[in-house]
Design a protein around this motif. Structure first.
Motif, PDB file in Angstrom:
ATOM      1  N   GLU A 224       5.320  12.860  66.997  1.00 28.91           N
ATOM      2  CA  GLU A 224       5.142  14.127  67.603  1.00 28.91           C
ATOM      3  C   GLU A 224       4.100  15.162  67.479  1.00 28.91           C
ATOM      4  N   ILE A 225       3.342  15.666  68.343  1.00 24.40           N
ATOM      5  CA  ILE A 225       2.448  16.429  68.446  1.00 24.40           C
ATOM      6  C   ILE A 225       2.546  17.529  68.467  1.00 24.40           C
ATOM      7  N   PHE A 226       3.271  18.141  69.618  1.00 26.42           N
ATOM      8  CA  PHE A 226       3.887  19.533  69.669  1.00 26.42           C
ATOM      9  C   PHE A 226       5.106  19.159  70.015  1.00 26.42           C
ATOM     10  N   PRO A 227       5.667  19.100  68.157  1.00 24.06           N
ATOM     11  CA  PRO A 227       7.253  19.085  68.540  1.00 24.06           C
ATOM     12  C   PRO A 227       8.550  20.120  69.347  1.00 24.06           C
ATOM     13  N   VAL A 247       1.641  12.639  75.913  1.00 27.99           N
ATOM     14  CA  VAL A 247       1.730  12.951  74.004  1.00 27.99           C
ATOM     15  C   VAL A 247       1.717  13.820  73.881  1.00 27.99           C
ATOM     16  N   PHE A 248       0.845  14.958  74.255  1.00 31.97           N
ATOM     17  CA  PHE A 248       0.503  16.517  74.336  1.00 31.97           C
ATOM     18  C   PHE A 248       1.652  17.330  74.963  1.00 31.97           C
ATOM     19  N   ASN A 249       1.474  18.160  75.971  1.00 35.13           N
ATOM     20  CA  ASN A 249       2.804  18.783  76.316  1.00 35.13           C
ATOM     21  C   ASN A 249       3.320  18.167  77.582  1.00 35.13           C
ATOM     22  N   ALA A 287      -8.986  10.034  69.099  1.00 38.10           N
ATOM     23  CA  ALA A 287      -7.890   9.135  67.985  1.00 38.10           C
ATOM     24  C   ALA A 287      -6.706   8.503  68.990  1.00 38.10           C
ATOM     25  N   PHE A 288      -6.280   9.270  70.504  1.00 40.06           N
ATOM     26  CA  PHE A 288      -5.134   8.564  70.822  1.00 40.06           C
ATOM     27  C   PHE A 288      -5.897   7.686  72.307  1.00 40.06           C
ATOM     28  N   LEU A 289      -7.108   7.203  72.015  1.00 39.94           N
ATOM     29  CA  LEU A 289      -7.394   6.791  73.669  1.00 39.94           C
ATOM     30  C   LEU A 289      -6.847   5.327  73.699  1.00 39.94           C
ATOM     31  N   ALA A 325     -17.309  13.579  67.997  1.00 37.70           N
ATOM     32  CA  ALA A 325     -15.762  13.185  68.319  1.00 37.70           C
ATOM     33  C   ALA A 325     -14.370  14.236  67.494  1.00 37.70           C
ATOM     34  N   GLU A 326     -13.740  14.225  68.405  1.00 38.82           N
ATOM     35  CA  GLU A 326     -12.770  15.703  67.783  1.00 38.82           C
ATOM     36  C   GLU A 326     -11.220  14.364  67.506  1.00 38.82           C
ATOM     37  N   ALA A 327     -11.673  14.168  66.151  1.00 36.64           N
ATOM     38  CA  ALA A 327     -10.602  13.240  65.978  1.00 36.64           C
ATOM     39  C   ALA A 327     -10.207  14.255  64.370  1.00 36.64           C
ATOM     40  N   ILE A 328      -9.262  14.480  64.454  1.00 35.04           N
ATOM     41  CA  ILE A 328      -7.810  15.606  63.566  1.00 35.04           C
ATOM     42  C   ILE A 328      -7.533  14.393  63.026  1.00 35.04           C
ATOM     43  N   VAL A 329      -8.130  13.718  62.310  1.00 35.67           N
ATOM     44  CA  VAL A 329      -6.859  12.304  61.583  1.00 35.67           C
ATOM     45  C   VAL A 329      -7.496  12.824  60.040  1.00 35.67           C
ATOM     46  N   HIS A 395     -10.906  26.401  66.977  1.00 37.07           N
ATOM     47  CA  HIS A 395      -9.610  27.280  68.870  1.00 37.07           C
ATOM     48  C   HIS A 395      -7.777  26.043  67.832  1.00 37.07           C
ATOM     49  N   ASP A 396      -7.808  25.425  67.043  1.00 36.86           N
ATOM     50  CA  ASP A 396      -7.058  24.270  67.030  1.00 36.86           C
ATOM     51  C   ASP A 396      -6.101  25.356  65.805  1.00 36.86           C
ATOM     52  N   ASP A 397      -5.154  24.858  65.431  1.00 39.62           N
ATOM     53  CA  ASP A 397      -4.240  25.218  63.903  1.00 39.62           C
ATOM     54  C   ASP A 397      -5.071  24.258  62.641  1.00 39.62           C
ATOM     55  N   ILE A 398      -4.365  24.672  61.812  1.00 35.02           N
ATOM     56  CA  ILE A 398      -5.035  23.910  59.963  1.00 35.02           C
ATOM     57  C   ILE A 398      -4.380  23.179  59.661  1.00 35.02           C
ATOM     58  N   PRO A 438       3.191  29.654  61.331  1.00 33.56           N
ATOM     59  CA  PRO A 438       3.107  28.409  61.363  1.00 33.56           C
ATOM     60  C   PRO A 438       2.826  27.924  62.859  1.00 33.56           C
ATOM     61  N   PHE A 439       2.761  26.665  62.382  1.00 38.11           N
ATOM     62  CA  PHE A 439       2.316  26.281  64.223  1.00 38.11           C
ATOM     63  C   PHE A 439       2.671  24.618  63.997  1.00 38.11           C
ATOM     64  N   GLY A 440       3.562  24.408  65.215  1.00 38.37           N
ATOM     65  CA  GLY A 440       3.534  23.129  65.081  1.00 38.37           C
ATOM     66  C   GLY A 440       5.119  22.179  63.966  1.00 38.37           C
ATOM     67  N   ALA A 448       4.250  21.046  58.749  1.00 41.62           N
ATOM     68  CA  ALA A 448       4.296  22.400  59.969  1.00 41.62           C
ATOM     69  C   ALA A 448       2.569  22.621  59.652  1.00 41.62           C
ATOM     70  N   ARG A 449       1.633  23.196  60.446  1.00 40.08           N
ATOM     71  CA  ARG A 449       0.156  23.810  60.433  1.00 40.08           C
ATOM     72  C   ARG A 449       0.351  25.123  60.329  1.00 40.08           C
ATOM     73  N   ILE A 450      -0.557  25.873  59.888  1.00 41.67           N
ATOM     74  CA  ILE A 450      -0.729  26.719  60.169  1.00 41.67           C
ATOM     75  C   ILE A 450      -1.988  27.574  61.341  1.00 41.67           C
ATOM     76  N   THR A 519       1.642  29.490  68.971  1.00 36.73           N
ATOM     77  CA  THR A 519       0.847  30.679  67.586  1.00 36.73           C
ATOM     78  C   THR A 519      -0.941  30.201  68.117  1.00 36.73           C
ATOM     79  N   ARG A 520      -1.125  29.368  68.659  1.00 38.37           N
ATOM     80  CA  ARG A 520      -2.591  29.055  68.543  1.00 38.37           C
ATOM     81  C   ARG A 520      -4.219  30.418  69.256  1.00 38.37           C
ATOM     82  N   TRP A 521      -2.922  30.968  70.465  1.00 38.74           N
ATOM     83  CA  TRP A 521      -3.431  31.410  70.729  1.00 38.74           C
ATOM     84  C   TRP A 521      -3.840  32.714  70.048  1.00 38.74           C
TER      85      TRP A 521
HETATM   86  C1  GLC Z   1      -3.097  17.617  66.287  1.00 37.95           C
HETATM   87  C2  GLC Z   1      -3.936  16.406  66.855  1.00 37.95           C
HETATM   88  C3  GLC Z   1      -5.081  17.523  67.415  1.00 37.95           C
HETATM   89  C4  GLC Z   1      -5.159  18.153  68.351  1.00 37.95           C
HETATM   90  C5  GLC Z   1      -3.772  19.339  67.279  1.00 37.95           C
HETATM   91  C6  GLC Z   1      -3.683  20.091  68.133  1.00 37.95           C
HETATM   92  O1  GLC Z   1      -3.406  17.793  65.021  1.00 37.95           O
HETATM   93  O2  GLC Z   1      -4.603  15.157  66.315  1.00 37.95           O
HETATM   94  O3  GLC Z   1      -6.123  16.377  68.465  1.00 37.95           O
HETATM   95  O4  GLC Z   1      -5.710  19.175  68.259  1.00 37.95           O
HETATM   96  O5  GLC Z   1      -2.945  18.427  66.736  1.00 37.95           O
HETATM   97  O6  GLC Z   1      -3.107  22.025  67.300  1.00 37.95           O
END
Ligand code: GLC
Ligand code: GLC
Length: 655
Positions: A224-227, A247-249, A287-289, A325-329, A395-398, A438-440, A448-450, A519-521
């Motif tokens: 789950e991306i945004f659990p 997959v996202f929202n 990465a999700f295509l 490429a935005e592939a945060i993998v 703009h995204d979480d860590i 915390p995020f996600g 969790a992410r930051i 919280t990314r805002w």
């Molecule tokens: C995940 C995804 C990434 C996206 C992020 C959004 O890490 O892999 O593509 O940017 O979530 O917070």
């Protein structure tokens, strides 16, 4: 597959081309098409060869390219030719980028257009303006839920404003990066609306299912991306009585690339924005295509084939344009987005260096470079004509996406270590000034992410509250130190707006019900132009940060060894508080730079007698390129003050 097959198909396509296209003067286009068609055909065939309408779809693909080529201005066509001649142009150390939200930075596009001298003052010559296309009010995911791919969001301007901006940028020699959100559309996009109304053609653009049977199979292996805010990967649509893959929202519908029409539409959109003057296109969530039951639905081989195909089509039509490429993998997966089977990048020329980013945050928290060194050593080599986008914040979480094997290798337990980092950055660790959120958080997996701005994460906000000059200085030094790494590491440094001035967390988003849950805002601020003025006032934090950043950027541009030709060597030293790497000139033995960074709160020593160091620097001839001074040396040991860095050169070798 024989080349003859592709040649004869190309001949047929050329015969069938629409007469309007045939009349045009397309010499360069045909030359490039001939050169690339075998690759295009092969990829298109692997993806869609089974379909009865394969040849018809191939014709549409070529027509799409031809029409966009015809639409391309002479100015941009000439730029394409220049860039083909100087095809390594973007590997040069002269490029320094910044990512920003148009509304946050300058209210709207017109406002941004009036602020361009700010970039030039700092030395920025590439800007990534975060997504600007039409999104529904509220359900926008910060611009990543697009409802019209050809229209600039009326809240920030018009297509004409963007054209004006692009012209001003060209005049100032600043590159423009635009997003194309390739993986999904807003549920209010025309395609989604028509799908909802029952149009079969558009239902086939998305993953729709009548029952839970298939979605349940997918869910078995999909993360789950945004659990917290959008659990699961499917959303029930009442109107259609179908499950939609989201997959996202829940308002972001995933596009189905197994349908060639989707690919052709997206190619058309990418070419359209290339023709509006984008130098670089950031392809979101690549990465999700491709989705496959039994997989995580990330990094699938077909996702790579789609990107290769898009790149080949770009080479034919608008060859001066680059892909990010935005592939945060995972680290081993990221480099694959440069293209796997080639020597030169054949997919995306540029990729976010999420590995370096996450590792830097580890080094800050642990005050040592053990995992940073280990993690970078395990990162596969990248191809030629490919480069990193090196960043600290965006703009995204860590995400703490390190490889577990690397965490083990340096003696930590992966679960415990990640927990420590989350606690460190979100205020649950006593010996930390960091102020993140915390995020996600995922209660099922414990992940969790930051979130948080660079300055707040390195403790500036806490330090300012404490009014302790030492703590303030530590935070300021951290901001400079992290920038010193992305500016010297090799690749295009991508600063994040406000970080050059120590922008703190911005919690005003909590008042907006559409944002409060995300919280990314926190770190998507309104740029404070009053505070920015303080950069001219001596002794202010803003002045220290801005000047240091500006100075490093100016020096970077003068150092050919900072261009990215895979000319970096990580250097192992005994002192793990230090992070050391060398950058060398590919063509000469002179002009190399040794980058030394101290992540610790105490001064640290680099042993100049260490054979790894001795082979690079001659004792007695050392100079720091940023300050112009010779750093202190004591008993053959170079002293690096707390949270400090050096870009060292050996004057003897240079002269
Ligand atoms: C995940 C995804 C990434 C996206 C992020 C959004 O890490 O892999 O593509 O940017 O979530 O917070
Ligand atoms: C990308 C964006 C992120 C967004 C996601 C879904 O990863 O960077 O902000 O939430 O895609 O579009």
């Amino acid at each position: 597959m024989y080349e003859q097959v592709s040649h004869s198909l190309l001949n047929e396509i050329l015969i069938k081309l629409n007469p309007e296209i045939k009349q045009q003067e397309l010499r360069h286009f045909y030359t490039r098409l001939g050169a690339n068609f075998y690759a295009i055909y092969s990829l298109f065939h692997i993806l869609y060869g089974e379909r009865k309408d394969f040849e018809y779809q191939a014709l549409r693909l070529v027509e799409t390219m031809a029409r966009q080529y015809i639409d391309r201005s002479e100015f941009l066509k000439n730029k394409d030719i220049e860039r083909e001649k100087d095809h390594n142009w973007f590997l040069n150390q002269k490029w320094v980028g910044m990512a920003l939200y148009t509304d946050g930075f300058a209210s709207n596009i017109k406002g941004l257009n009036k602020k361009l001298s700010y970039f030039q003052e700092l030395g920025i010559n590439m800007i990534h303006i975060m997504p600007i296309l039409q999104c529904p009010d509220g359900k926008s995911d910060g611009g990543y839920a697009v409802s019209d791919f050809r229209k600039v969001d009326s809240r920030i301007g018009s297509n004409e404003d963007l054209r004006d901006l692009s012209e001003s940028l060209q005049k100032r020699d600043i590159l423009l990066t635009l997003d194309v959100v390739v993986n999904h559309t807003s549920d209010e996009h025309d395609w989604a609306q028509r799908a909802r109304k029952g149009e079969k053609k558009y239902q086939d653009y998305y993953y729709l299912f009548d029952s839970r049977e298939v979605p349940d199979m997918f869910e078995e292996s999909m993360p789950e991306i945004f659990p917290e805010t959008a659990p699961g990967n499917f959303t029930w649509n009442e109107e259609m009585q179908k499950w939609v893959m989201t997959v996202f929202n829940d308002y972001q519908w995933d596009l189905k690339y197994s349908n060639p029409s989707v690919l052709i539409e997206m190619l058309d959109i990418i070419l359209h924005w290339s023709n509006q003057g984008a130098d670089i296109i950031r392809l979101d969530a690549v990465a999700f295509l491709w989705k496959k039951i039994g997989s995580t639905c990330q990094n699938e081989r077909e996702a790579h084939l789609i990107l290769q195909l898009l790149k080949d089509c770009i080479q034919v039509t608008t060859p001066g344009v680059l892909f990010i490429a935005e592939a945060i993998v995972a680290p081993v997966e990221i480099t694959k987005y440069f293209g796997e089977d080639a020597i030169n990048a054949k997919e995306c020329e540029i990729a976010y260096n999420a590995t370096l980013m996450a590792l830097l945050w580890d080094a800050v928290a642990t005050k040592n470079s053990k995992l940073l060194y280990q993690g970078l050593r395990s990162l596969p080599d990248k191809l030629e004509r490919a480069t990193w986008l090196n960043y600290i914040r965006c703009h995204d979480d860590i995400g703490l996406g390190f490889d577990d094997a690397d965490i083990h290798a340096v003696g930590y337990n992966p679960v415990e270590h990640r927990k420590f980092l989350i606690n460190y950055y979100t205020g649950n660790f006593s010996d930390s000034d960091a102020r993140g959120f915390p995020f996600g958080e995922n209660s099922k997996t414990g992940d969790a992410r930051i979130s948080g701005s660079l300055a707040s994460l390195v403790g500036l906000e806490t330090a300012l509250d404490s009014e302790d000059p030492q703590r303030i200085d530590n935070a300021v030094q951290h901001i400079i130190l992290l920038h010193s790494i992305i500016l010297s590491f090799g690749g295009i440094p991508l600063l994040y707006y406000g970080d050059e001035l120590g922008q703190l967390n911005d919690c005003t988003f909590l008042d907006d019900e559409n944002k409060a849950h995300d919280t990314r805002w926190t770190h998507r601020p309104n740029f404070d132009w009053d505070k920015a003025e303080l950069r001219h006032q001596s002794g202010t934090i803003q002045q220290k940060l801005f000047n240091a950043t500006k100075q490093m950027i100016a020096v970077r541009k003068e150092i050919p060894a900072f261009a990215d030709f895979n000319n970096r060597e990580l250097i192992h030293v005994e002192n793990t508080h230090l992070f050391v790497f060398s950058r060398f000139n590919v063509l000469q033995t002179t002009g190399g730079v040794l980058v030394v960074v101290n992540f610790d709160a105490r001064p640290q020593y680099l042993d100049l007698e260490d054979p790894n160091i001795k082979s690079i620097l001659s004792y007695g001839y050392i100079k720091d390129l940023v300050s112009g001074d010779t750093p202190s040396i004591f008993n053959g040991q170079l002293v690096i003050p707390p949270y400090h860095f050096y870009w060292l050169t050996d004057q003897q070798r240079i002269s």
